[in-house]
Enzyme design. Structure first.
Site, PDB file in Angstrom:
ATOM      1  N   LEU A 158     -28.211  13.390  42.493  1.00 25.04           N
ATOM      2  CA  LEU A 158     -27.446  14.600  42.125  1.00 25.04           C
ATOM      3  C   LEU A 158     -27.760  14.982  40.675  1.00 25.04           C
ATOM      4  O   LEU A 158     -26.878  15.085  39.843  1.00 25.04           O
ATOM      5  CB  LEU A 158     -25.949  14.366  42.345  1.00 25.04           C
ATOM      6  CG  LEU A 158     -25.115  15.644  42.482  1.00 25.04           C
ATOM      7  CD1 LEU A 158     -25.390  16.331  43.820  1.00 25.04           C
ATOM      8  CD2 LEU A 158     -23.618  15.339  42.358  1.00 25.04           C
ATOM      9  N   GLY A 159     -29.063  15.194  40.431  1.00 21.84           N
ATOM     10  CA  GLY A 159     -29.483  15.695  39.111  1.00 21.84           C
ATOM     11  C   GLY A 159     -29.436  17.212  39.135  1.00 21.84           C
ATOM     12  O   GLY A 159     -28.654  17.813  39.876  1.00 21.84           O
ATOM     13  N   ARG A 160     -30.308  17.823  38.343  1.00 21.40           N
ATOM     14  CA  ARG A 160     -30.304  19.293  38.276  1.00 21.40           C
ATOM     15  C   ARG A 160     -30.579  19.897  39.650  1.00 21.40           C
ATOM     16  O   ARG A 160     -29.870  20.799  40.106  1.00 21.40           O
ATOM     17  CB  ARG A 160     -31.395  19.786  37.325  1.00 21.40           C
ATOM     18  CG  ARG A 160     -31.231  19.374  35.887  1.00 21.40           C
ATOM     19  CD  ARG A 160     -32.427  19.913  35.126  1.00 21.40           C
ATOM     20  NE  ARG A 160     -32.483  19.485  33.756  1.00 21.40           N
ATOM     21  CZ  ARG A 160     -33.067  18.371  33.334  1.00 21.40           C
ATOM     22  NH1 ARG A 160     -33.656  17.559  34.192  1.00 21.40           N
ATOM     23  NH2 ARG A 160     -33.082  18.057  32.053  1.00 21.40           N
ATOM     24  N   SER A 209     -26.316   8.332  44.182  1.00 21.63           N
ATOM     25  CA  SER A 209     -27.153   8.257  42.980  1.00 21.63           C
ATOM     26  C   SER A 209     -26.834   6.935  42.310  1.00 21.63           C
ATOM     27  O   SER A 209     -25.960   6.195  42.787  1.00 21.63           O
ATOM     28  CB  SER A 209     -26.875   9.439  42.046  1.00 21.63           C
ATOM     29  OG  SER A 209     -25.516   9.461  41.710  1.00 21.63           O
ATOM     30  N   ARG A 210     -27.552   6.624  41.221  1.00 19.82           N
ATOM     31  CA  ARG A 210     -27.342   5.324  40.569  1.00 19.82           C
ATOM     32  C   ARG A 210     -25.886   5.142  40.164  1.00 19.82           C
ATOM     33  O   ARG A 210     -25.323   4.076  40.311  1.00 19.82           O
ATOM     34  CB  ARG A 210     -28.243   5.201  39.339  1.00 19.82           C
ATOM     35  CG  ARG A 210     -29.590   4.576  39.648  1.00 19.82           C
ATOM     36  CD  ARG A 210     -30.516   4.733  38.491  1.00 19.82           C
ATOM     37  NE  ARG A 210     -30.644   6.153  38.143  1.00 19.82           N
ATOM     38  CZ  ARG A 210     -31.447   6.627  37.196  1.00 19.82           C
ATOM     39  NH1 ARG A 210     -32.176   5.813  36.495  1.00 19.82           N
ATOM     40  NH2 ARG A 210     -31.509   7.924  36.942  1.00 19.82           N
ATOM     41  N   ILE A 219     -37.703  17.179  49.435  1.00 22.62           N
ATOM     42  CA  ILE A 219     -38.342  18.048  48.444  1.00 22.62           C
ATOM     43  C   ILE A 219     -38.614  17.244  47.162  1.00 22.62           C
ATOM     44  O   ILE A 219     -38.872  17.824  46.105  1.00 22.62           O
ATOM     45  CB  ILE A 219     -37.497  19.325  48.129  1.00 22.62           C
ATOM     46  CG1 ILE A 219     -36.042  18.981  47.835  1.00 22.62           C
ATOM     47  CG2 ILE A 219     -37.571  20.310  49.278  1.00 22.62           C
ATOM     48  CD1 ILE A 219     -35.748  18.533  46.487  1.00 22.62           C
ATOM     49  N   ARG A 261     -40.536  13.460  46.472  1.00 24.94           N
ATOM     50  CA  ARG A 261     -41.913  12.993  46.531  1.00 24.94           C
ATOM     51  C   ARG A 261     -42.122  12.293  47.873  1.00 24.94           C
ATOM     52  O   ARG A 261     -41.188  11.668  48.408  1.00 24.94           O
ATOM     53  CB  ARG A 261     -42.189  11.975  45.417  1.00 24.94           C
ATOM     54  CG  ARG A 261     -42.277  12.588  44.029  1.00 24.94           C
ATOM     55  CD  ARG A 261     -43.549  13.406  43.858  1.00 24.94           C
ATOM     56  NE  ARG A 261     -43.679  13.943  42.514  1.00 24.94           N
ATOM     57  CZ  ARG A 261     -43.267  15.154  42.122  1.00 24.94           C
ATOM     58  NH1 ARG A 261     -42.687  15.975  42.990  1.00 24.94           N
ATOM     59  NH2 ARG A 261     -43.461  15.566  40.884  1.00 24.94           N
ATOM     60  N   ASP A 273     -41.629  18.949  52.208  1.00 26.35           N
ATOM     61  CA  ASP A 273     -42.471  19.661  51.243  1.00 26.35           C
ATOM     62  C   ASP A 273     -43.482  18.697  50.636  1.00 26.35           C
ATOM     63  O   ASP A 273     -44.447  19.123  50.000  1.00 26.35           O
ATOM     64  CB  ASP A 273     -41.589  20.258  50.127  1.00 26.35           C
ATOM     65  CG  ASP A 273     -42.385  21.059  49.096  1.00 26.35           C
ATOM     66  OD1 ASP A 273     -43.319  21.776  49.502  1.00 26.35           O
ATOM     67  OD2 ASP A 273     -42.064  20.983  47.895  1.00 26.35           O
ATOM     68  N   GLU A 302     -50.660  13.158  49.933  1.00 29.88           N
ATOM     69  CA  GLU A 302     -51.004  14.583  49.852  1.00 29.88           C
ATOM     70  C   GLU A 302     -52.450  14.770  49.382  1.00 29.88           C
ATOM     71  O   GLU A 302     -52.888  14.015  48.505  1.00 29.88           O
ATOM     72  CB  GLU A 302     -50.088  15.281  48.822  1.00 29.88           C
ATOM     73  CG  GLU A 302     -48.674  15.414  49.257  1.00 29.88           C
ATOM     74  CD  GLU A 302     -47.758  15.952  48.148  1.00 29.88           C
ATOM     75  OE1 GLU A 302     -46.548  15.803  48.287  1.00 29.88           O
ATOM     76  OE2 GLU A 302     -48.273  16.505  47.152  1.00 29.88           O
ATOM     77  N   HIS A 316     -46.207  21.183  49.488  1.00 27.02           N
ATOM     78  CA  HIS A 316     -45.695  20.898  48.127  1.00 27.02           C
ATOM     79  C   HIS A 316     -45.627  22.196  47.306  1.00 27.02           C
ATOM     80  O   HIS A 316     -46.316  22.346  46.295  1.00 27.02           O
ATOM     81  CB  HIS A 316     -46.576  19.851  47.424  1.00 27.02           C
ATOM     82  CG  HIS A 316     -45.861  19.174  46.281  1.00 27.02           C
ATOM     83  ND1 HIS A 316     -46.154  17.904  45.860  1.00 27.02           N
ATOM     84  CD2 HIS A 316     -44.856  19.613  45.458  1.00 27.02           C
ATOM     85  CE1 HIS A 316     -45.382  17.580  44.831  1.00 27.02           C
ATOM     86  NE2 HIS A 316     -44.585  18.602  44.581  1.00 27.02           N
TER      87      HIS A 316
HETATM   88  O1  LIG Z   1     -43.122  18.608  42.372  1.00 28.52           O
HETATM   89  C1  LIG Z   1     -42.978  19.368  41.488  1.00 28.52           C
HETATM   90  C2  LIG Z   1     -42.569  19.022  40.160  1.00 28.52           C
HETATM   91  O2  LIG Z   1     -42.399  17.831  39.865  1.00 28.52           O
HETATM   92  O3  LIG Z   1     -42.415  19.933  39.336  1.00 28.52           O
END
Ligand SMILES: O=CC(=O)O
Length: 318
Positions: free
Chosen positions: A157-159, A179-180, A235, A237, A261, A266, A284
């Site tokens: 739950l970051g930005r 989250s942590r 979304i 990695r 994504d 990749e 991505h």
């Molecule tokens: O994957 C995209 C980023 O890290 O900006």
């Protein structure tokens, strides 16, 4: 220092990213393009002492070998929010500041997470093909599943995770997260264990940073906890998810669907995913809009200029 006098400063771009960024860097600095050289060692042999800054990306950042081969390196900037391709401990050890491109891409990535959740639930891509290949003239499309109101679990739950939560909440989805540590005053339910989050979510969205701790954070157990009616959206990695386990779960009906994504290797995507109707696969593109790419490029330039003018970085990684 005047901007004009930066023309002699050697900046190394690790790979081809965005032409506007490349043009702007070339206008302002002495730009070196690593992809024009047969190898890093060939580049370093010729220019090691010229490079004072690296501009990396999600494809190639700055690993220990690159950092070690550039003795005059002063700063690493990445055209990304993710820092997983940068050897942060090595930068710290060398006293090299790092800057990324947070905030400007948050909306786009969060938008894409919701778009994927909607596309998987409502089978948007499959139904688009259904119209294009004239199947609609023979039969109606099959029923899909509702997105509004589904319980959404967010990993990280970051930005970006918070922006996804805000959007999903507007669809009437109850939000939980893992989250942590618990974030104060979110109003969302916190699970200290991702298995509990997955068991209590219908849609699980991965939005955390990739670190050693979050590598394969979505493993077979988590997938099974999400269950045969569950949908996974990634979304973050590719390495957050054990992709082989994800593929088996989708093929065996132990998971209802996935919107991805990002992928472990990749741009290579497991062949088995390509024929599945219950997955939506995108290359991505989380932050790949014109508006955001321009803003990210401007931020990379602004960080470099700040550094070389001895001003504080705009978006330093701490
Ligand atoms: O994957 C995209 C980023 O890290 O900006």
């Amino acid at each position: 220092m005047e901007v004009a006098s930066m023309e002699s400063i050697g900046v190394l771009m690790t790979n081809q990213m965005y032409p506007y960024l490349e043009d702007q860097l070339a206008k302002r600095f002495n730009l070196f393009r690593l992809w024009n050289y047969p190898s890093l060692s060939a580049f370093a042999k010729a220019h090691a002492n010229s490079i004072r800054a690296i501009v990396g990306s999600t494809k190639m950042g700055a690993d220990a070998t690159m950092i070690d081969s550039l003795p005059k390196l002063e700063i690493v900037c990445t055209f990304s929010v993710g820092l997983d391709k940068i050897d942060l401990p090595k930068c710290k050890q060398r006293g090299i500041p790092v800057a990324n491109t947070p905030d400007v891409l948050t909306d786009d990535v969060a938008d894409l997470a919701i778009a994927l959740a909607l596309s998987v639930s409502r089978r948007i891509c499959v139904s688009d093909s259904f119209v294009r290949n004239h199947s609609w003239t023979k039969s109606p499309f099959y029923l899909t599943y509702k997105f509004s109101g589904k319980t959404v679990g967010i990993v990280g739950l970051g930005r970006i995770g918070s922006a996804i939560a805000k959007r999903a909440a507007a669809f009437g989805c109850p939000i939980s997260y893992h989250s942590r540590s618990e974030k104060p005053d979110t109003g969302y339910k916190y699970y200290s264990n991702i298995l509990d989050l997955a068991s209590n979510s219908q849609i699980l969205i991965v939005a955390c940073a990739l670190t050693q701790e979050t590598h394969h954070i979505v493993n077979r157990q988590v997938i099974d906890a999400l269950g045969p009616k569950g949908i996974l959206i990634n979304i973050g990695r590719g390495q957050h998810v054990d992709e082989a386990e994800l593929v088996s779960a989708l093929k065996e009906g132990r998971l209802a669907g996935a919107g991805l994504d990002v992928f472990e290797n990749e741009p290579h995507v497991p062949e088995e995913l390509l024929s599945l109707d219950n997955v939506v696969l995108v290359p991505h593109i989380g932050s790949d809009t014109v508006e955001t790419s321009n803003a990210m490029a401007d931020l990379v330039i602004a960080n470099l200029e700040a550094h070389f003018q001895n001003k504080p970085l705009l978006t330093p990684v701490t």
